[in-house]
Write an enzyme that holds these catalytic residues in place. Structure first.
Site, PDB file in Angstrom:
ATOM      1  N   ASP A   1       0.805  -1.226   0.000  1.00  0.00           N
ATOM      2  CA  ASP A   1       0.000   0.000   0.000  1.00  0.00           C
ATOM      3  C   ASP A   1       0.837   1.274   0.000  1.00  0.00           C
ATOM      4  O   ASP A   1       0.406   2.295  -0.519  1.00  0.00           O
ATOM      5  CB  ASP A   1      -0.998  -0.002   1.161  1.00  0.00           C
ATOM      6  CG  ASP A   1      -0.385  -0.307   2.510  1.00  0.00           C
ATOM      7  OD1 ASP A   1       0.855  -0.395   2.619  1.00  0.00           O
ATOM      8  OD2 ASP A   1      -1.158  -0.463   3.480  1.00  0.00           O
TER       9      ASP A   1
ATOM     10  N   ASP B   1       3.638   0.761  13.234  1.00  0.00           N
ATOM     11  CA  ASP B   1       2.856  -0.475  13.170  1.00  0.00           C
ATOM     12  C   ASP B   1       3.532  -1.699  13.786  1.00  0.00           C
ATOM     13  O   ASP B   1       2.854  -2.675  14.083  1.00  0.00           O
ATOM     14  CB  ASP B   1       2.444  -0.813  11.737  1.00  0.00           C
ATOM     15  CG  ASP B   1       1.520   0.229  11.133  1.00  0.00           C
ATOM     16  OD1 ASP B   1       0.706   0.797  11.877  1.00  0.00           O
ATOM     17  OD2 ASP B   1       1.619   0.480   9.934  1.00  0.00           O
TER      18      ASP B   1
END
Length: 786
Positions: free
Chosen positions: A93, A505
């Site tokens: 992404d 993350d």
């Protein structure tokens, strides 16, 4: 793991020109990559220095590699070529696209040439590999459709599997990191006439077609439905309110009209419209109709046509990739009959997920798999059918609660951090089978070979058919070479681990050895690391902060091997913010999100609010005097001489009042600070202070600078080497100065730009010339002089 947040990272970028049909040549992706003991080595390129008096910096020959984490981000798409065995690609992404190398069993990055001004090209919306000419590869790129990405999207075209590229700009934005990015593929090549491509576009732009191998594009004006679904139509940022649009294109290759090279007759198109999800053309795209009898109420995440012309569709009630509470799986046979074949149908109370990750076994007609979209707890579920969906078996089953029986086992030794330092209570397990499993693909040449993407990695197996005979499917991490972390901070102490990181993350890592993933930080295990620092005169003392928790602060006294979490936090703290530690390691200064700048002298057992400095300021420590801390906010520089208890604004002028800034003090020299950053279109550059921030002098000749860091001095020098991600003499790149900034050399080249590199940079105090660069989606990059 909590849902991976949209990574709207801090960027200063310059807008590109308006979109059109022009094509430009991008030289040399990393086709010559080869393995070494430290991971895949990109080919080093030596460029000529600028002419004397030109003002352009010279260059140095460097070799660039990843500090390996192995994975780290969402892999929404895996695509096998349908003609050539072993040819497979993955899209991410925000981290570009990759091609798998069967010989080395590594993923080769294909977009490291993308530069600062076109950083959005690393958000890959869709990928298509040509079954007629396997050398042809296409990417639809662009990261955001709102104002976060100033550039329009583009189609990247390669005739050599990603070694070089041509760019066709588009007149609209694309969204590789937007909601719904796991659906698709939006980009598709006609399997009978490979000059023809289709592209499904979000934002109301509809369906587009190219008839010249992707060089030019036009809207399919008679396609009737541009979609209407948005996750949150009221979102003022435009992120969740964007229309998901046209989602995927699938061909029935049996329906070619005429001889070789004639286009496919029957084309299916999935649309983000819960009342009208599927359209079809039976005349090679000249006319379109809403497919009769179609189900309603859901969004079609995936659509795949088998060799007999049956279309399979997986649906969910949301676009994902983080959500989905209901859904169904359907098939449409060539006679026009719809059959619901859901493993657990949407009207069952047991269905608490939508479906995605749909794949067919091309060698075994009637065999297919589908994944839940999404089942966070206790785990994602894969379903498999060998009778065209009449019956299904599950990857795991709860027998006697909470006991769980798996049809598989996972080897996660390639990325041991995938447990997130946890041992959850059954039926949850660590590592998970997956989450956000929108891309699940059976190799079209090998029924035993499966690859699937998760929110953090690629997993796979080579004995998938053991599922059908009661055997154990052996799954392992298959992400070597694929580095997709957004990195927020880096430090390189003079002792212990060469590198410690704060990573979005996945928290952060201590790396002694760059060929392996490193050790994930624990106590606390943070969902995202935001800041990290070590004590210059006592380098075994390290502090870090991040999101998640509480606690959100940790302190180590053994160089990051073990940690002690803070017992308390400043009042109002809601996020990690920034942190600094005194030169002797006795005090830490924390500027948390939501709370006041505060100091601690007892490892976070207690915090005291600092006075004279605003909340949210950037903070740092002097690298020689343990009593001195610095801060900056809104154009004002602050100094504390009592360990962060009180701050006083200095008389310094000329610093940027807005924009992203980063400053750091010089190791071993009291009172010397280098300051980088600013706002595009405003004050922007690199400054230096030698009087503790009382005054700053801007470095001449530096157009822009976003980061600054220090490494081992050059032979014969006592002052550290200086590194910066900057624009000097009109050239954007990674630069080094060995003479206090009087002259600079560019150490990267046009094939190794890594898009946006504005978060953090540091040299290594033990290795002259080595530089560590934080990227927004390509992990941690390090360069060594060749």
């Amino acid at each position: 793991m909590t849902p991976e947040r949209p990574r709207l990272s801090r960027r200063n970028v310059l807008a590109a020109g308006a979109a059109g049909g022009a094509a430009l040549v991008i030289p040399g992706g990393p086709a010559g990559a080869h393995p070494s003991g430290a991971g895949a080595v990109d080919a080093a390129v030596e460029a000529a220095a600028g002419p004397a008096g030109s003002g352009r910096p010279g260059t140095r020959r460097y070799v660039w590699r990843n500090v390996e984490i192995v994975g780290g981000g969402f892999v929404p798409g895996i695509v096998f070529n349908q003609r050539e065995r072993g040819l497979v690609y993955a899209r991410t992404d925000i981290g570009g696209a990759y091609r798998y190398d069967r010989r080395t069993e590594r993923w080769i990055p294909l977009l490291d040439w993308v530069g600062w001004d076109q950083w959005g090209y690393t958000g890959v919306v869709s990928l298509a590999t040509d079954a007629v000419d396997p050398d042809r590869l296409y990417l639809a790129v662009g990261t955001y459709t709102n104002g976060s990405d100033p550039n329009n999207g583009a189609i990247l075209r390669s005739r050599d599997r990603g070694a070089s590229w041509r760019v066709s700009e588009l007149p609209f934005k694309l969204g590789g990191n937007m909601p719904g990015r796991g659906m698709g593929e939006r980009l598709a090549i006609d399997p009978n006439a490979n000059r023809i491509l289709y592209l499904g576009v979000r934002g109301g732009h509809g369906l587009w077609r190219s008839e010249d191998h992707g060089a030019s594009w036009g809207r399919v004006t008679n396609f009737p439905n541009p979609g209407n679904y948005a996750d949150d139509p009221s979102d003022p940022s435009g992120y969740s309110s964007d229309n998901q649009g046209v989602l995927w294109v699938a061909f029935d290759p049996r329906t070619r009209k005429g001889g070789p090279g004639r286009p496919t007759g029957t084309i299916y198109v999935g649309v983000a419209d819960k009342a009208n999800m599927l359209y079809r053309s039976t005349d090679a795209g000249r006319t379109w109709e809403r497919v009769p009898g179609q189900p309603t109420g859901f969004i079609p995440h995936k659509g795949v046509v088998d060799a007999g012309g049956t279309l399979y569709v997986a649906t969910s009630d949301t676009a994902g990739p983080y959500s989905g509470g209901k859904g169904d799986v359907w098939k449409l046979d060539p006679a026009g009959t719809w059959t619901r074949i859901s493993p657990v149908p949407s009207d069952s109370p047991e269905d608490t997920w939508g479906y995605s990750g749909l794949t067919l076994d091309r060698r075994r007609p009637g065999t297919l798999m589908v994944a839940t979209q999404i089942s966070w707890w206790p785990d994602t579920i894969f379903f498999r059918s060998t009778d065209a969906g009449a019956t299904w078996t599950r990857a795991w089953q709860i027998t006697n609660w909470p006991e769980r029986v798996n049809r598989y086992e996972i080897d996660y030794s390639e990325a041991p951090w995938l447990t997130w330092n946890s041992t959850p209570a059954p039926p949850e397990q660590a590592p998970k089978l997956g989450w956000m499993t929108e891309s699940v693909e059976i190799d079209p040449f090998d029924s035993d070979h499966l690859l699937y993407g998760t929110g953090a990695t690629i997993d796979g197996t080579r004995n998938l058919t053991a599922w059908d005979t009661g055997g154990t499917v052996r799954i392992s991490v298959r992400a070597r070479g694929l580095e997709e972390c957004a990195v927020l901070d880096l430090i390189s102490p003079p002792t212990g681990a060469h590198l410690l990181s704060a990573v979005g993350d996945v928290g952060g890592f201590a790396h002694h050895d760059f060929a392996n993933p490193g050790r994930m930080f624990a106590d606390p295990t943070l969902s995202s690391g935001t800041s990290i620092d070590f004590a210059e005169n006592a380098p075994s003392v390290v502090v870090r902060t991040g999101n998640g928790g509480p606690p959100r602060f940790g302190r180590s006294t053994d160089g990051g091997a073990t940690w002690t979490p803070a017992a308390t936090e400043p009042p109002g703290t809601s996020g990690g913010g920034l942190v600094a530690v005194s030169a002797d390691g006795a005090r830490a200064l924390w500027a948390p999100t939501g709370g006041p700048v505060s100091w601690t002298g007892d490892g976070g057992a207690t915090w005291t609010a600092s006075t004279g400095v605003p909340a949210g300021a950037a903070v740092g420590s002097d690298r020689a005097d343990p009593s001195v801390f610095y801060a900056f906010a809104a154009g004002t520089f602050y100094r504390s001489v009592d360990g962060g208890a009180t701050f006083t604004a200095t008389p310094a002028t000329g610093l940027p009042a807005t924009g992203n800034v980063r400053f750091t003090a010089v190791p071993g020299i009291a009172g010397e600070i280098w300051f980088a950053g600013g706002a595009t279109g405003g004050t922007y550059g690199l400054w230096r202070s030698t009087d503790g921030g009382a005054s700053f002098v801007r470095h001449p000749g530096i157009d822009e600078a976003d980061t600054v860091g220090f490494g081992r001095p050059a032979p014969g020098s006592r002052f550290p080497a200086v590194f910066s991600s900057a624009r000097i003499g009109g050239v954007r790149g990674i630069f080094r100065s060995d003479d206090r900034g009087r002259t600079w050399v560019r150490v990267n080249d046009d094939q190794h730009q890594y898009a946006w590199t504005g978060a953090a940079i540091t040299g290594d105090p033990r290795v002259f010339g080595r530089v560590y660069v934080a990227t927004n989606g390509r992990g941690i990059i390090y360069g060594d002089p060749a």
